[in-house]
Design a protein around this motif. Structure first.
Motif, PDB file in Angstrom:
ATOM      1  N   THR A   1       0.813  -1.214   0.000  1.00  0.00           N
ATOM      2  CA  THR A   1       0.000   0.000   0.000  1.00  0.00           C
ATOM      3  C   THR A   1       0.848   1.266   0.000  1.00  0.00           C
ATOM      4  O   THR A   1       0.647   2.181  -0.810  1.00  0.00           O
ATOM      5  N   LYS A   2       1.813   1.364   0.908  1.00  0.00           N
ATOM      6  CA  LYS A   2       2.611   2.586   1.031  1.00  0.00           C
ATOM      7  C   LYS A   2       3.454   2.827  -0.225  1.00  0.00           C
ATOM      8  O   LYS A   2       3.545   3.959  -0.713  1.00  0.00           O
ATOM      9  N   ASN A   3       4.050   1.783  -0.754  1.00  0.00           N
ATOM     10  CA  ASN A   3       4.856   1.944  -1.969  1.00  0.00           C
ATOM     11  C   ASN A   3       3.987   2.352  -3.159  1.00  0.00           C
ATOM     12  O   ASN A   3       4.413   3.155  -3.999  1.00  0.00           O
ATOM     13  N   PHE A   4       2.791   1.786  -3.221  1.00  0.00           N
ATOM     14  CA  PHE A   4       1.892   2.130  -4.314  1.00  0.00           C
ATOM     15  C   PHE A   4       1.509   3.606  -4.241  1.00  0.00           C
ATOM     16  O   PHE A   4       1.569   4.328  -5.245  1.00  0.00           O
ATOM     17  N   LEU A   5       1.122   4.079  -3.058  1.00  0.00           N
ATOM     18  CA  LEU A   5       0.757   5.489  -2.885  1.00  0.00           C
ATOM     19  C   LEU A   5       1.950   6.404  -3.135  1.00  0.00           C
ATOM     20  O   LEU A   5       1.789   7.524  -3.635  1.00  0.00           O
ATOM     21  N   GLN A   6       3.156   5.930  -2.791  1.00  0.00           N
ATOM     22  CA  GLN A   6       4.362   6.725  -3.007  1.00  0.00           C
ATOM     23  C   GLN A   6       4.515   7.073  -4.489  1.00  0.00           C
ATOM     24  O   GLN A   6       4.947   8.169  -4.842  1.00  0.00           O
ATOM     25  N   GLY A   7       4.172   6.139  -5.351  1.00  0.00           N
ATOM     26  CA  GLY A   7       4.324   6.344  -6.790  1.00  0.00           C
ATOM     27  C   GLY A   7       3.139   6.993  -7.462  1.00  0.00           C
ATOM     28  O   GLY A   7       3.206   7.281  -8.665  1.00  0.00           O
TER      29      GLY A   7
ATOM     30  N   THR B   1       0.918   9.542  -5.647  1.00  0.00           N
ATOM     31  CA  THR B   1       0.477  10.808  -5.060  1.00  0.00           C
ATOM     32  C   THR B   1       1.653  11.778  -4.924  1.00  0.00           C
ATOM     33  O   THR B   1       2.807  11.406  -5.072  1.00  0.00           O
ATOM     34  N   THR B   2       1.333  13.022  -4.594  1.00  0.00           N
ATOM     35  CA  THR B   2       2.355  14.064  -4.516  1.00  0.00           C
ATOM     36  C   THR B   2       3.056  14.122  -3.166  1.00  0.00           C
ATOM     37  O   THR B   2       3.969  14.922  -2.979  1.00  0.00           O
ATOM     38  N   SER B   3       2.645  13.304  -2.207  1.00  0.00           N
ATOM     39  CA  SER B   3       3.246  13.321  -0.870  1.00  0.00           C
ATOM     40  C   SER B   3       4.314  12.241  -0.724  1.00  0.00           C
ATOM     41  O   SER B   3       4.278  11.215  -1.404  1.00  0.00           O
ATOM     42  N   ASN B   4       5.238  12.487   0.204  1.00  0.00           N
ATOM     43  CA  ASN B   4       6.285  11.497   0.496  1.00  0.00           C
ATOM     44  C   ASN B   4       5.732  10.504   1.510  1.00  0.00           C
ATOM     45  O   ASN B   4       5.937  10.633   2.715  1.00  0.00           O
ATOM     46  N   ILE B   5       5.036   9.504   1.016  1.00  0.00           N
ATOM     47  CA  ILE B   5       4.332   8.537   1.862  1.00  0.00           C
ATOM     48  C   ILE B   5       5.299   7.727   2.722  1.00  0.00           C
ATOM     49  O   ILE B   5       5.035   7.450   3.897  1.00  0.00           O
ATOM     50  N   LEU B   6       6.442   7.363   2.156  1.00  0.00           N
ATOM     51  CA  LEU B   6       7.384   6.494   2.871  1.00  0.00           C
ATOM     52  C   LEU B   6       8.018   7.195   4.068  1.00  0.00           C
ATOM     53  O   LEU B   6       8.590   6.529   4.941  1.00  0.00           O
ATOM     54  N   SER B   7       7.917   8.510   4.120  1.00  0.00           N
ATOM     55  CA  SER B   7       8.474   9.242   5.259  1.00  0.00           C
ATOM     56  C   SER B   7       7.479   9.364   6.406  1.00  0.00           C
ATOM     57  O   SER B   7       7.841   9.828   7.496  1.00  0.00           O
ATOM     58  N   LEU B   8       6.236   8.939   6.177  1.00  0.00           N
ATOM     59  CA  LEU B   8       5.196   9.089   7.190  1.00  0.00           C
ATOM     60  C   LEU B   8       5.180   7.906   8.152  1.00  0.00           C
ATOM     61  O   LEU B   8       5.352   6.758   7.743  1.00  0.00           O
TER      62      LEU B   8
ATOM     63  N   HIS C   1      -3.538  15.130   3.660  1.00  0.00           N
ATOM     64  CA  HIS C   1      -4.064  15.456   2.335  1.00  0.00           C
ATOM     65  C   HIS C   1      -2.959  15.270   1.303  1.00  0.00           C
ATOM     66  O   HIS C   1      -1.782  15.460   1.596  1.00  0.00           O
ATOM     67  N   THR C   2      -3.354  14.943   0.093  1.00  0.00           N
ATOM     68  CA  THR C   2      -2.405  14.815  -1.004  1.00  0.00           C
ATOM     69  C   THR C   2      -3.152  14.951  -2.325  1.00  0.00           C
ATOM     70  O   THR C   2      -4.389  14.986  -2.357  1.00  0.00           O
ATOM     71  N   CYS C   3      -2.392  15.031  -3.407  1.00  0.00           N
ATOM     72  CA  CYS C   3      -2.994  15.168  -4.740  1.00  0.00           C
ATOM     73  C   CYS C   3      -2.717  13.922  -5.573  1.00  0.00           C
ATOM     74  O   CYS C   3      -1.643  13.321  -5.472  1.00  0.00           O
ATOM     75  N   LEU C   4      -3.663  13.575  -6.405  1.00  0.00           N
ATOM     76  CA  LEU C   4      -3.488  12.541  -7.418  1.00  0.00           C
ATOM     77  C   LEU C   4      -3.481  13.235  -8.775  1.00  0.00           C
ATOM     78  O   LEU C   4      -4.403  13.992  -9.087  1.00  0.00           O
ATOM     79  N   LEU C   5      -2.433  12.986  -9.557  1.00  0.00           N
ATOM     80  CA  LEU C   5      -2.242  13.664 -10.833  1.00  0.00           C
ATOM     81  C   LEU C   5      -2.252  12.674 -11.991  1.00  0.00           C
ATOM     82  O   LEU C   5      -2.076  11.467 -11.794  1.00  0.00           O
ATOM     83  N   ASP C   6      -2.432  13.208 -13.193  1.00  0.00           N
ATOM     84  CA  ASP C   6      -2.216  12.375 -14.364  1.00  0.00           C
ATOM     85  C   ASP C   6      -0.764  12.538 -14.812  1.00  0.00           C
ATOM     86  O   ASP C   6       0.033  13.246 -14.177  1.00  0.00           O
ATOM     87  N   ALA C   7      -0.401  11.888 -15.900  1.00  0.00           N
ATOM     88  CA  ALA C   7       0.998  11.886 -16.328  1.00  0.00           C
ATOM     89  C   ALA C   7       1.496  13.273 -16.733  1.00  0.00           C
ATOM     90  O   ALA C   7       2.708  13.524 -16.736  1.00  0.00           O
TER      91      ALA C   7
ATOM     92  N   GLY D   1      11.354  11.424  -5.204  1.00  0.00           N
ATOM     93  CA  GLY D   1      11.569  10.419  -6.233  1.00  0.00           C
ATOM     94  C   GLY D   1      10.436  10.433  -7.238  1.00  0.00           C
ATOM     95  O   GLY D   1       9.567  11.311  -7.220  1.00  0.00           O
ATOM     96  N   CYS D   2      10.441   9.463  -8.111  1.00  0.00           N
ATOM     97  CA  CYS D   2       9.512   9.454  -9.239  1.00  0.00           C
ATOM     98  C   CYS D   2       8.085   9.131  -8.809  1.00  0.00           C
ATOM     99  O   CYS D   2       7.843   8.231  -8.009  1.00  0.00           O
ATOM    100  N   TYR D   3       7.136   9.910  -9.325  1.00  0.00           N
ATOM    101  CA  TYR D   3       5.719   9.605  -9.196  1.00  0.00           C
ATOM    102  C   TYR D   3       4.997  10.212 -10.386  1.00  0.00           C
ATOM    103  O   TYR D   3       5.558  11.038 -11.122  1.00  0.00           O
ATOM    104  N   LEU D   4       3.775   9.831 -10.598  1.00  0.00           N
ATOM    105  CA  LEU D   4       3.028  10.263 -11.764  1.00  0.00           C
ATOM    106  C   LEU D   4       2.881  11.786 -11.758  1.00  0.00           C
ATOM    107  O   LEU D   4       2.347  12.363 -10.820  1.00  0.00           O
ATOM    108  N   GLY D   5       3.379  12.442 -12.789  1.00  0.00           N
ATOM    109  CA  GLY D   5       3.294  13.892 -12.907  1.00  0.00           C
ATOM    110  C   GLY D   5       4.463  14.634 -12.309  1.00  0.00           C
ATOM    111  O   GLY D   5       4.563  15.863 -12.434  1.00  0.00           O
ATOM    112  N   GLN D   6       5.390  13.921 -11.638  1.00  0.00           N
ATOM    113  CA  GLN D   6       6.481  14.574 -10.908  1.00  0.00           C
ATOM    114  C   GLN D   6       7.417  15.351 -11.839  1.00  0.00           C
ATOM    115  O   GLN D   6       7.873  16.450 -11.491  1.00  0.00           O
ATOM    116  N   GLU D   7       7.712  14.830 -12.998  1.00  0.00           N
ATOM    117  CA  GLU D   7       8.642  15.495 -13.911  1.00  0.00           C
ATOM    118  C   GLU D   7       8.108  16.863 -14.333  1.00  0.00           C
ATOM    119  O   GLU D   7       8.853  17.856 -14.364  1.00  0.00           O
TER     120      GLU D   7
END
Length: 268
Positions: A24-30, A32-39, A46-52, A180-186
């Motif tokens: 779950t945590k690794n999936f959300l890490q990739g 959403t816009t938040s650093n899930i693994l640091s929580l 709150h966090t955002c879900l983005l497209d590519a 690190g890398c997540y959808l929309g991060q670039e």
């Protein structure tokens, strides 16, 4: 001006999506816009879900456990969230959509609170509000909308769409560029390095009735510039005071203009 109590409750029935699995945590890490693994767990955030392309799909409120989470779609279309997850979840992710349900979300509002403070809680449909909150008034729909417009939060469906990104909506605090890398991060990284955005969400007061979708123009040397300066995304009419309040996506070139003009009134 619409009167607001010093404190009040925002009550709304909203959908919740539950994810379960050790990934779950690794999936959300990739995703959403938040650093899930640091929580640390449990966490509530709150966090955002983005497209590519870095555009908004949803603004989310999440209860995170070590191997599961419940995701409330605070703003956006929860069907898009589910469809998005269903397309990208693979067995190797070790996570699955366990259930989709609805809860009653309450948020305790203070007019001086910071944006996205976590004064919210969820209860099931068959539960009662806690006794310590019984004397706090539940705001009317118009009061909540007026407060939302002043705060610019949370963005509505008219503001969260394939044409807006988190920076434009004032959601900078919910973005981690370095995790690190997540959808929309670039795309977001490029915007961050550039240091500005093409448009921003702004609150306005109009001396007439306005509607979402109406265009805004600016005045240059006593003439109306025909270039689009912005577009109204949300509005609320105050009949008693004969004004309208709202939010508009305003282009950067027009942000310093004190007054903008509604296109429909320009040719009349």
């Amino acid at each position: 001006m619409i009167a607001l109590p010093k404190q009040f409750l925002w009550k709304e029935l909203l959908p919740v999506v539950e994810l379960v699995g050790q990934g779950t945590k690794n999936f959300l890490q990739g995703q959403t816009t938040s650093n899930i693994l640091s929580l640390k767990t449990p966490s509530f955030f709150h966090t955002c879900l983005l497209d590519a392309s870095g555009r908004m799909i949803s603004l989310l409120e999440i209860k995170l456990e070590e191997e599961s989470c419940k995701i409330l779609v605070l703003s956006g279309d929860h069907h898009k969230l589910i469809n998005h997850f269903q397309k990208i979840i693979f067995p190797a992710d070790k996570v699955a959509i366990e259930s989709v349900d609805k809860v009653i979300r309450y948020e305790l509002i203070h007019n001086t609170e910071k944006k996205y403070s976590l004064n919210s809680f969820w209860i099931s449909l068959d539960s009662n509000i806690p006794d310590n909150l019984l004397d706090i008034p539940v705001a009317t729909k118009n009061q909540i909308e007026y407060w939302r417009l002043i705060q610019g939060r949370p963005p509505s469906l008219e503001e969260i769409n394939s044409a807006t990104n988190p920076y434009e909506l004032g959601l900078t605090d919910l973005i981690s560029i370095d995790k690190g890398c997540y959808l929309g991060q670039e795309i977001l990284s490029k915007i961050s390095l550039r240091g500005n955005v093409k448009q921003e969400l702004r609150f306005f007061v109009a001396e007439s009735s306005v509607s979402p979708g109406q265009l805004l123009k600016k005045e240059l040397e006593n003439k109306i510039d025909r270039k689009i300066a912005g577009v109204i995304t949300s509005s609320l009419e105050d009949v008693e005071n004969k004004v309208s309040y709202g939010l508009a996506m305003v282009r950067s070139s027009a942000l310093n203009f004190k007054n903008l003009f509604i296109e429909d009134s320009l040719d009349s």
